[in-house]
Design a protein around this motif. Structure first.
Motif, PDB file in Angstrom:
ATOM      1  N   GLY A   1      18.182 -28.850  39.383  1.00 57.39           N
ATOM      2  CA  GLY A   1      16.771 -28.811  39.748  1.00 57.39           C
ATOM      3  C   GLY A   1      15.952 -29.939  39.187  1.00 57.39           C
ATOM      4  O   GLY A   1      14.763 -30.068  39.521  1.00 57.39           O
ATOM      5  N   ASN A   2      16.535 -30.810  38.373  1.00 53.04           N
ATOM      6  CA  ASN A   2      15.753 -31.838  37.683  1.00 53.04           C
ATOM      7  C   ASN A   2      16.000 -33.255  38.184  1.00 53.04           C
ATOM      8  O   ASN A   2      15.484 -34.204  37.593  1.00 53.04           O
ATOM      9  N   PHE A   3      16.776 -33.412  39.257  1.00 51.71           N
ATOM     10  CA  PHE A   3      16.971 -34.765  39.773  1.00 51.71           C
ATOM     11  C   PHE A   3      15.800 -35.152  40.680  1.00 51.71           C
ATOM     12  O   PHE A   3      15.118 -34.296  41.236  1.00 51.71           O
ATOM     13  N   PRO A   4      15.549 -36.447  40.830  1.00 57.62           N
ATOM     14  CA  PRO A   4      14.348 -36.890  41.546  1.00 57.62           C
ATOM     15  C   PRO A   4      14.367 -36.551  43.036  1.00 57.62           C
ATOM     16  O   PRO A   4      15.416 -36.232  43.613  1.00 57.62           O
ATOM     17  N   VAL A   5      13.209 -36.648  43.649  1.00 55.98           N
ATOM     18  CA  VAL A   5      13.096 -36.522  45.101  1.00 55.98           C
ATOM     19  C   VAL A   5      14.017 -37.558  45.747  1.00 55.98           C
ATOM     20  O   VAL A   5      14.126 -38.691  45.288  1.00 55.98           O
ATOM     21  N   GLY A   6      14.662 -37.162  46.826  1.00 54.28           N
ATOM     22  CA  GLY A   6      15.620 -38.035  47.489  1.00 54.28           C
ATOM     23  C   GLY A   6      17.059 -37.677  47.171  1.00 54.28           C
ATOM     24  O   GLY A   6      17.974 -38.170  47.834  1.00 54.28           O
ATOM     25  N   TRP A   7      17.227 -36.841  46.166  1.00 52.78           N
ATOM     26  CA  TRP A   7      18.560 -36.395  45.779  1.00 52.78           C
ATOM     27  C   TRP A   7      18.761 -34.934  46.154  1.00 52.78           C
ATOM     28  O   TRP A   7      17.874 -34.101  45.991  1.00 52.78           O
ATOM     29  N   ALA A   8      19.949 -34.612  46.640  1.00 50.14           N
ATOM     30  CA  ALA A   8      20.393 -33.227  46.754  1.00 50.14           C
ATOM     31  C   ALA A   8      21.282 -32.933  45.552  1.00 50.14           C
ATOM     32  O   ALA A   8      21.780 -33.854  44.891  1.00 50.14           O
ATOM     33  N   GLU A   9      21.485 -31.654  45.271  1.00 53.70           N
ATOM     34  CA  GLU A   9      22.259 -31.280  44.093  1.00 53.70           C
ATOM     35  C   GLU A   9      23.242 -30.157  44.414  1.00 53.70           C
ATOM     36  O   GLU A   9      22.919 -29.242  45.173  1.00 53.70           O
ATOM     37  N   TRP A  10      24.417 -30.228  43.816  1.00 55.49           N
ATOM     38  CA  TRP A  10      25.288 -29.063  43.811  1.00 55.49           C
ATOM     39  C   TRP A  10      24.569 -27.971  43.027  1.00 55.49           C
ATOM     40  O   TRP A  10      24.280 -28.140  41.841  1.00 55.49           O
ATOM     41  N   ASN A  11      24.282 -26.867  43.691  1.00 52.11           N
ATOM     42  CA  ASN A  11      23.484 -25.817  43.059  1.00 52.11           C
ATOM     43  C   ASN A  11      24.404 -24.789  42.397  1.00 52.11           C
ATOM     44  O   ASN A  11      24.816 -23.812  43.009  1.00 52.11           O
ATOM     45  N   GLY A  12      24.705 -25.023  41.124  1.00 46.45           N
ATOM     46  CA  GLY A  12      25.556 -24.109  40.385  1.00 46.45           C
ATOM     47  C   GLY A  12      24.927 -22.744  40.187  1.00 46.45           C
ATOM     48  O   GLY A  12      25.637 -21.737  40.048  1.00 46.45           O
ATOM     49  N   LYS A  13      23.596 -22.688  40.185  1.00 45.20           N
ATOM     50  CA  LYS A  13      22.927 -21.394  40.034  1.00 45.20           C
ATOM     51  C   LYS A  13      23.098 -20.554  41.296  1.00 45.20           C
ATOM     52  O   LYS A  13      23.208 -19.325  41.213  1.00 45.20           O
ATOM     53  N   TYR A  14      23.118 -21.193  42.449  1.00 41.33           N
ATOM     54  CA  TYR A  14      23.417 -20.469  43.690  1.00 41.33           C
ATOM     55  C   TYR A  14      24.817 -19.874  43.616  1.00 41.33           C
ATOM     56  O   TYR A  14      25.021 -18.681  43.867  1.00 41.33           O
ATOM     57  N   ARG A  15      25.794 -20.704  43.286  1.00 39.95           N
ATOM     58  CA  ARG A  15      27.186 -20.243  43.206  1.00 39.95           C
ATOM     59  C   ARG A  15      27.321 -19.040  42.283  1.00 39.95           C
ATOM     60  O   ARG A  15      27.919 -18.018  42.645  1.00 39.95           O
ATOM     61  N   ASP A  16      26.773 -19.145  41.076  1.00 40.83           N
ATOM     62  CA  ASP A  16      26.954 -18.081  40.091  1.00 40.83           C
ATOM     63  C   ASP A  16      26.240 -16.799  40.494  1.00 40.83           C
ATOM     64  O   ASP A  16      26.781 -15.702  40.324  1.00 40.83           O
ATOM     65  N   CYS A  17      25.039 -16.926  41.044  1.00 38.28           N
ATOM     66  CA  CYS A  17      24.280 -15.738  41.438  1.00 38.28           C
ATOM     67  C   CYS A  17      24.984 -14.987  42.566  1.00 38.28           C
ATOM     68  O   CYS A  17      25.129 -13.759  42.513  1.00 38.28           O
ATOM     69  N   VAL A  18      25.428 -15.722  43.584  1.00 37.97           N
ATOM     70  CA  VAL A  18      26.082 -15.067  44.717  1.00 37.97           C
ATOM     71  C   VAL A  18      27.400 -14.434  44.283  1.00 37.97           C
ATOM     72  O   VAL A  18      27.739 -13.313  44.685  1.00 37.97           O
ATOM     73  N   ARG A  19      28.143 -15.126  43.447  1.00 40.17           N
ATOM     74  CA  ARG A  19      29.397 -14.548  42.954  1.00 40.17           C
ATOM     75  C   ARG A  19      29.123 -13.263  42.162  1.00 40.17           C
ATOM     76  O   ARG A  19      29.821 -12.257  42.335  1.00 40.17           O
ATOM     77  N   ARG A  20      28.156 -13.297  41.281  1.00 39.88           N
ATOM     78  CA  ARG A  20      27.870 -12.129  40.433  1.00 39.88           C
ATOM     79  C   ARG A  20      27.375 -10.956  41.277  1.00 39.88           C
ATOM     80  O   ARG A  20      27.724  -9.809  41.020  1.00 39.88           O
ATOM     81  N   PHE A  21      26.551 -11.260  42.294  1.00 37.51           N
ATOM     82  CA  PHE A  21      26.055 -10.186  43.148  1.00 37.51           C
ATOM     83  C   PHE A  21      27.208  -9.483  43.857  1.00 37.51           C
ATOM     84  O   PHE A  21      27.312  -8.244  43.837  1.00 37.51           O
ATOM     85  N   TRP A  22      28.082 -10.249  44.490  1.00 32.28           N
ATOM     86  CA  TRP A  22      29.172  -9.622  45.241  1.00 32.28           C
ATOM     87  C   TRP A  22      30.258  -9.062  44.330  1.00 32.28           C
ATOM     88  O   TRP A  22      31.084  -8.244  44.762  1.00 32.28           O
ATOM     89  N   LYS A  23      30.244  -9.459  43.067  1.00 31.33           N
ATOM     90  CA  LYS A  23      31.129  -8.831  42.092  1.00 31.33           C
ATOM     91  C   LYS A  23      30.655  -7.417  41.779  1.00 31.33           C
ATOM     92  O   LYS A  23      31.427  -6.583  41.307  1.00 31.33           O
ATOM     93  N   GLY A  24      29.357  -7.158  42.039  1.00 26.30           N
ATOM     94  CA  GLY A  24      28.817  -5.822  41.842  1.00 26.30           C
ATOM     95  C   GLY A  24      27.851  -5.695  40.691  1.00 26.30           C
ATOM     96  O   GLY A  24      27.488  -4.578  40.297  1.00 26.30           O
ATOM     97  N   GLU A  25      27.375  -6.836  40.153  1.00 22.76           N
ATOM     98  CA  GLU A  25      26.401  -6.762  39.070  1.00 22.76           C
ATOM     99  C   GLU A  25      25.040  -6.347  39.620  1.00 22.76           C
ATOM    100  O   GLU A  25      24.617  -6.813  40.685  1.00 22.76           O
TER     101      GLU A  25
END
Length: 726
Positions: free
Chosen positions: A400-424
């Motif tokens: 979330g801290n890279f400048p405008v013009g950059w896209a980012e691998w969103n590790g928070k997306y990955r972890d949240c979706v994994r944890r949700f479907w894990k049943g947390e």
């Protein structure tokens, strides 16, 4: 064999590297601390046939011109200077050094104790000095030309919000493909074979993101264990396509084969993004070999410890970090990036451990020189830029801290979706934010939803199949006693660790995989698919298969019912995403009522079919969520300013074990909902569903509904919001 040359000209200090102009070759090498530089020419069998002093030095660049020299010549450098590791000086003219600007590798590294600047096994370690000549073992560069017949090749220039990325390994994708000619499997040309391009087009992806294709070396310890650095994150040549993926003796250089691959993919509208590693080199820590940068100018190219210049600052976990504070290092990276865009026609880059590139001093700096150079560059500012927004140093997690013009691998997306479907439980609030493009990370800095590269899996970690089959990593094959690889996988084996024949567990795993696919492709942002996940690839629980250049990592294309089932469903979801504008928003949802319509652009729903109340958002036991996306009244316009209308969508998610009856929300004009996919019953054909009626969503399931479109189009502009300025 090359005849000895006896006529040399001063040449010019730029461009750096070896440049053939049709009459001869100019060589230019930067080294600020060298006392003497020699250019060494080699025969094809690695014999040093001539050693030529480079006497011209302009602004710390050593240069010489050799009339009559032709492309194909192998060469290296010997650089003289003090060997004082305690001061960070590691010159050793007994070692032949690879040109940092080498366009092609003529001879690959052969591991031998002679390639180390010190005497291996000596009690003083790297403080000792090795005087052996390593010419028979050192990697060598080859002079090339750059005249590739591109014809009318044009970059596809697919907008970010319409991009779907397919992350793949050049070799691993095609090595076992039965319909690709055997000699092409595992090569650049095989990657662009008609069979592969047909597959890409039918699947629906718009871009391939290639694991590193820069020349890399395999660590000695891996070779000793009969393994290799399969992923390629151990770069030594930032301009040279890796020879491992080139077809030998086919009449085309390595670069030309890569270029032919890019041209073929472009012809069919597919972009090429490179995963690049500019944060470190393959020379490792202070006990590593002397192959290039270390022997050319150690203090300029690497970050050394201010307290003890013998040792390196290591933000990467590989032993060294490139010195981004030095203008010549920045020039090297920028020249390399421009070369891959202008000469090789790639469409973008994914930067490995990108936080390390932004460390001018110690902290990660959003205003670093690296970003400044990228943003003002007329070539690089126009291609796709993706950051892996973390490194291993303090404060390195910068999602979330890279400048405008950059896209980012969103590790928070990955972890949240994994944890949700894990049943947390207690995750629905964050999950809603992730599904909507992670505005908490990107909106405040002026970015758009497509700044978020959403992914469930990637090359690094479990495959999707293993994510639902293993709770623990099983990396014993890597030879590190299962110590390597992360333990934070957020995986769930559905009741049994590894393979099973239990039909109930297999059915649950199938549902879980479909849940991940549906969640990913229905989220705002840019979806990234790990190649092989649509084919149910397993790595037997290995979540760090970086050294497994074998059937464990290669994709198995043998058709099975399960593979055909998943490919068809994934293909269906990808094309639905591409068709429906509501999944391709260029702006974040506002959550407010759209003017005059009584409809909000997004509504988060509980089982009652009404907006979630505060108790549902905050309850730790809540493991379900509904979201209604307005498709026909979004206020979105296309590049021509025309309103973009599509279907409204309803996504229902239930990660709990118990069924949840959801009331389908009402729609304007009494229109129906159409069930597109229920992961509990994926074979069901689409059918209309009445608004206001209950739909029972089974445990560990997700469902997607598409809103029936009115027979007559809405009056143009009647319900549209004012167009916001870009």
């Amino acid at each position: 064999m090359v005849s000895l040359l006896n006529r040399f000209l001063p040449g010019t200090p730029c461009p750096l590297g070896a440049s053939w102009d049709g009459r001869g070759v100019n060589f230019a090498l930067f080294s600020s601390g060298a006392e003497k530089v020699e250019l060494c020419l080699f025969s094809e069998d690695r014999r040093e046939i001539q050693r030529i002093p480079v006497v011209e030095n302009t602004d710390e660049v050593w240069h010489i011109y050799l009339p009559g020299l032709l492309p194909g010549q192998q060469y290296g450098f010997r650089v003289h200077g003090p060997y004082e590791p305690s001061r960070g000086l590691r010159f050793n003219a007994n070692k032949v050094l690879l040109d940092p600007y080498a366009r092609e590798i003529g001879a690959h590294l052969r591991w031998d104790d002679a390639v180390f600047g010190y005497t291996v096994g000596h009690s003083n370690q790297d403080l000792s000095f090795d005087s052996r000549d390593d010419a028979p073992f050192a990697p060598l560069a080859r002079v090339t030309h750059t005249a590739f017949p591109w014809g009318d090749d044009r970059p596809p220039q697919i907008p970010w919000h319409k991009t779907i990325i397919y992350e793949a390994h050049v070799k691993g994708l095609t090595k076992l493909h039965p319909k690709i000619p055997p000699e092409l499997r595992g090569t650049y040309l095989g990657f662009a074979d008609d069979e592969m391009i047909r597959y890409f087009l039918e699947l629906g992806i718009t871009a391939v993101e290639l694991l590193p294709v820069h020349y890399h070396i395999d660590e000695r310890r891996l070779i000793d264990q009969k393994l290799s650095n399969y992923w390629g994150y151990n770069t030594l040549g930032f301009f040279a396509p890796d020879f491992r993926y080139a077809l030998p003796d086919c009449g085309l250089t390595h670069a030309e084969q890569f270029q032919a691959m890019v041209r073929a993919l472009h012809l069919h509208g597919i972009e090429v993004i490179l995963d690049v590693v500019y944060n470190h080199t393959a020379e490792g820590n202070h006990l590593g070999p002397t192959l290039s940068f270390r022997g050319i100018d150690n203090l300029s190219y690497y970050r050394v410890s201010p307290e003890d210049p013998r040792h390196y600052v290591d933000f990467t976990g590989t032993g060294n970090t490139l010195n981004m504070r030095h203008p010549r290092v920045l020039q090297l990276i920028m020249d390399s990036l421009r070369y891959w865009v202008t000469e090789m026609h790639v469409d973008g880059f994914r930067f490995d451990l990108a936080s390390s590139l932004a460390r001018e001093f110690f902290e990660v700096d959003r205003l670093s020189a690296f970003f400044d150079l990228i943003h003002q560059d007329p070539v690089l500012s126009r291609v796709k830029l993706i950051a892996e927004p973390w490194d291993l140093g303090p404060g390195g997690y910068q999602v979330g801290n890279f400048p405008v013009g950059w896209a980012e691998w969103n590790g928070k997306y990955r972890d949240c979706v994994r944890r949700f479907w894990k049943g947390e439980g207690g995750l629905v609030s964050e999950l809603a934010t992730r599904l909507a493009g992670s505005s908490d990370l990107y909106a405040a800095s002026g970015k758009r939803p497509y700044a978020s590269i959403n992914f469930i899996t990637c090359h690094d970690g479990f495959t999707l199949n293993d994510l639902v089959s293993y709770e623990r990593k099983h990396n014993e094959a890597n030879g590190e006693e299962n110590r390597d690889g992360t333990d934070a996988n957020w995986s769930w084996n559905c009741g049994v660790e590894g393979p099973t024949e239990d039909p109930a567990i297999l059915a649950l795993r199938t549902k879980q995989k479909l849940n991940f696919w549906l969640t990913l492709l229905a989220s705002q942002g840019v979806p990234m698919i790990r190649a092989g996940d649509e084919l149910c690839q397993s790595q037997k629980g290995n979540n760090n298969a970086y050294c497994q250049d074998n059937e464990l990592s290669w994709i198995d294309w043998e058709p099975t019912k399960e593979k055909l089932f998943f490919i068809q469903l994934v293909q269906k979801l990808i094309w639905l995403r591409r068709k429906e504008p509501v999944f391709q928003r260029r702006h974040f949802f506002q959550g407010r009522e759209i003017r005059g319509s009584g409809v909000r652009d997004v509504v988060w729903l509980g089982p009652s079919g009404k907006p979630m109340d505060e108790s549902e958002w905050s309850a730790p036991a809540v493991k379900f969520l509904g979201v209604r996306l307005s498709g026909d009244l979004t206020g979105v316009v296309d590049e021509f300013g025309n309103p973009v209308e599509g279907s409204s969508m309803l996504l229902l998610l239930n990660a709990s074990e118990a069924p949840v009856p959801f009331v389908l929300p009402k729609r304007r004009n009494g229109l129906h909902w159409e069930l597109v996919l229920d992961t509990d019953k994926p074979a069901l054909s689409p059918k209309p569903m009445d608004p206001g009626k209950e739909y029972t969503l089974m445990g560990h399931s997700a469902a997607l509904f598409r809103g029936e479109r009115p027979a007559e189009p809405l009056p143009p502009g009647e319900f549209l919001e004012p167009i916001s300025s870009e």
